[in-house]
Design a protein around this motif. Structure first.
Motif, mmCIF file in Angstrom:
data_model
loop_
_atom_site.group_PDB
_atom_site.id
_atom_site.type_symbol
_atom_site.label_atom_id
_atom_site.label_comp_id
_atom_site.label_asym_id
_atom_site.label_seq_id
_atom_site.Cartn_x
_atom_site.Cartn_y
_atom_site.Cartn_z
ATOM 1 N N GLU A 57 0.836 -1.204 0.000
ATOM 2 C CA GLU A 57 0.000 0.000 0.000
ATOM 3 C C GLU A 57 0.873 1.257 0.000
ATOM 4 O O GLU A 57 0.565 2.244 -0.688
ATOM 5 C CB GLU A 57 -0.902 -0.036 1.241
ATOM 6 N N GLY A 98 2.060 2.042 -3.397
ATOM 7 C CA GLY A 98 0.999 1.953 -4.410
ATOM 8 C C GLY A 98 1.131 0.696 -5.252
ATOM 9 O O GLY A 98 0.699 0.652 -6.406
ATOM 10 N N ASP A 105 -14.774 3.758 -4.782
ATOM 11 C CA ASP A 105 -14.672 5.176 -4.388
ATOM 12 C C ASP A 105 -15.827 5.546 -3.456
ATOM 13 O O ASP A 105 -15.639 6.188 -2.430
ATOM 14 C CB ASP A 105 -14.717 6.082 -5.634
ATOM 15 N N TRP A 124 -9.853 1.503 -0.287
ATOM 16 C CA TRP A 124 -8.568 1.766 -0.964
ATOM 17 C C TRP A 124 -8.342 0.700 -2.048
ATOM 18 O O TRP A 124 -8.577 -0.496 -1.827
ATOM 19 C CB TRP A 124 -7.434 1.721 0.063
ATOM 20 N N TYR A 125 -7.885 1.131 -3.223
ATOM 21 C CA TYR A 125 -7.619 0.151 -4.289
ATOM 22 C C TYR A 125 -6.596 0.707 -5.272
ATOM 23 O O TYR A 125 -6.344 1.921 -5.316
ATOM 24 C CB TYR A 125 -8.915 -0.206 -5.052
ATOM 25 N N THR A 126 -6.012 -0.201 -6.041
ATOM 26 C CA THR A 126 -5.210 0.191 -7.204
ATOM 27 C C THR A 126 -5.886 -0.417 -8.429
ATOM 28 O O THR A 126 -6.690 -1.343 -8.318
ATOM 29 C CB THR A 126 -3.754 -0.318 -7.106
ATOM 30 N N LYS A 181 -8.269 -3.180 -0.907
ATOM 31 C CA LYS A 181 -7.909 -3.542 0.466
ATOM 32 C C LYS A 181 -9.145 -4.097 1.149
ATOM 33 O O LYS A 181 -10.198 -3.446 1.134
ATOM 34 C CB LYS A 181 -7.422 -2.285 1.184
#
Ligand code: PLP
Length: 392
Positions: free
Chosen positions: A151, A154, A316, A321-323, A334
């Motif tokens: 995290e 990134g 969102d 949290w994400y990539t 996450k």
């Protein structure tokens, strides 16, 4: 007779078999529940019409004496290599046709390329990772070290000057994390490789999902990369070729190690151990690069990208949290409430009848994360995200 004992060092992969078993059990116990799968890494849309036409035409040619083809060039037919060469020109990358080798997909070449490197090289692999990089090196008995993706960075680790390695795997856009390197990030890796006399194996299997000219879709967009990098690409995700099988590998002539052009070694390796991709399949791949072909495959890529947007918009909205998602078919999130990857898997399956892929299956750093994919059907993706929004 001795077996290759390195195979005994391979860890059994229970990831997809465990998922299949859990899903089957749930389905048996809840026959009325409609399960939605967002775990698949395979495409679902059919081949583009121009590709199908090209296959039919090439099949007809094979049935006529005057146009029948036997063994083709091991490196691929000129018509396809030249089409790829022109495609790279659109990225402002100049390649010679004999720097491009047609393959039956990126997976084979990613494994086979190791033939041209000595066993005593140290291999650097990001963690989490597409498991093929690790397992092919375990089979050969090479020393593997890991670059932590997490995290904090990134999921885009950068080189560490204190770590010495000889072969570096980079996958961008990444599977499983969907993360994409900027030009600056890739430049750091190229500079590290040049300084340390290392070779980068750059996996560009998902390059077609990059929507910004600011982000590199080929490592050769980076100054100096031709002197240190081999690039692997595939039509699997670009044009739905997972079952048709075609890709390519670029080995620049400028890539010279210990006085030897690696291009020559790879050519020798391929002409010795590989007899080429079927003519019919290469004609199918050529059709992708026609104006109509590009238009048709881009429609499919947009379809998947829109699915990815539906998923990432939901993350969102939920503040998760994400990539990934924007330039990738993968969303790497996450797990909420600090759940482990498998706990979250069980929660999604048992509560919402949704299936994804536990991040821990891709490496130590994947624990606590989860992969969703956008390769599914639009309505099911929308319905899945409606259900997902109910998570607490
Ligand atoms: N590289 C990555 C990162 C992948 O995720 C995949 C397939 O899922 C491949 C390579 C293999 O692609 P191919 O179908 O061309 O063998």
């Amino acid at each position: 007779m001795n077996i290759n004992k390195n195979y005994l060092n391979l860890e059994d992969s229970y990831l997809f078999s465990t998922i299949a078993k859990k899903v089957a059990d749930f389905s048996n116990n809840n026959p009325d529940k409609k399960i939605i799968r967002l775990g698949i890494g395979d495409v679902t849309l059919p081949l583009a019409p121009v590709v199908v036409e090209a296959i039919k035409k090439a099949a007809d040619e094979m049935g006529v004496q005057a146009t029948f083809k036997g063994y083709g060039p091991e490196q691929g037919y000129a018509f396809l290599r030249e089409a790829i060469q022109k495609y790279y020109e659109t990225k402002h990358v100049k390649l010679e046709a004999d720097e491009i080798f047609i393959s039956d997909g990126a997976k084979s070449d990613l494994g086979n390329i190791l033939d041209i490197f000595a066993l005593d090289n140290t291999v650097l692999v990001p963690d989490p990772v597409y498991p093929v990089y690790v397992d092919t090196n375990i089979m050969a008995g090479r020393k593997i070290i890991f670059a932590d993706a997490n995290e904090a960075n990134g999921f885009l680790p950068l080189p560490d000057e204190n770590v010495k390695c000889d072969i570096i795997y980079i996958c961008s856009p990444n599977n499983p994390t969907g993360a994409v390197y900027t030009k600056d990030g890739l430049t750091k890796w190229v500079n590290y490789a040049l300084k340390n006399d290392a070779v980068i194996l750059f996996d560009a299997a998902y390059e077609c999902f990059i929507k910004s000219n600011e982000l590199p879709s080929s490592i050769y967009e980076i100054e100096g990369a031709k002197k240190c990098a081999i690039e692997f690409c595939s039509f699997s995700k670009t044009a739905g070729f997972t079952g048709t099988r075609c890709g390519y590998t670029v080995v620049p002539k400028e890539l010279v190690k210990q006085g030897t052009q690696l291009n020559k070694f790879w050519l020798r390796r391929q002409t010795t151990k590989f007899n080429g991709v079927p003519y019919i399949v290469q004609r199918a791949a050529e059709a992708i690069f026609t104006a109509e072909g590009q238009k048709q495959i881009k429609e499919n890529i947009s379809y998947y990208s829109e699915n990815a947007k539906i998923i990432s918009d939901t993350m969102d909205k939920l503040g998760i949290w994400y990539t990934g998602g924007k330039h990738s078919p993968y969303i790497w999130l996450k797990c909420p409430n600090n759940m482990s990857s498998w706990d979250f898997f069980d929660y999604l399956l048992n509560t919402l009848a949704l299936v994804g892929t536990p991040g821990s299956g891709f490496g130590r750093n994947g624990e606590g994360f989860f992969r969703l994919t956008s390769f599914g059907d639009r309505d099911k993706t929308i319905e899945a995200m409606k259900r997902f929004s109910q998570i607490i």
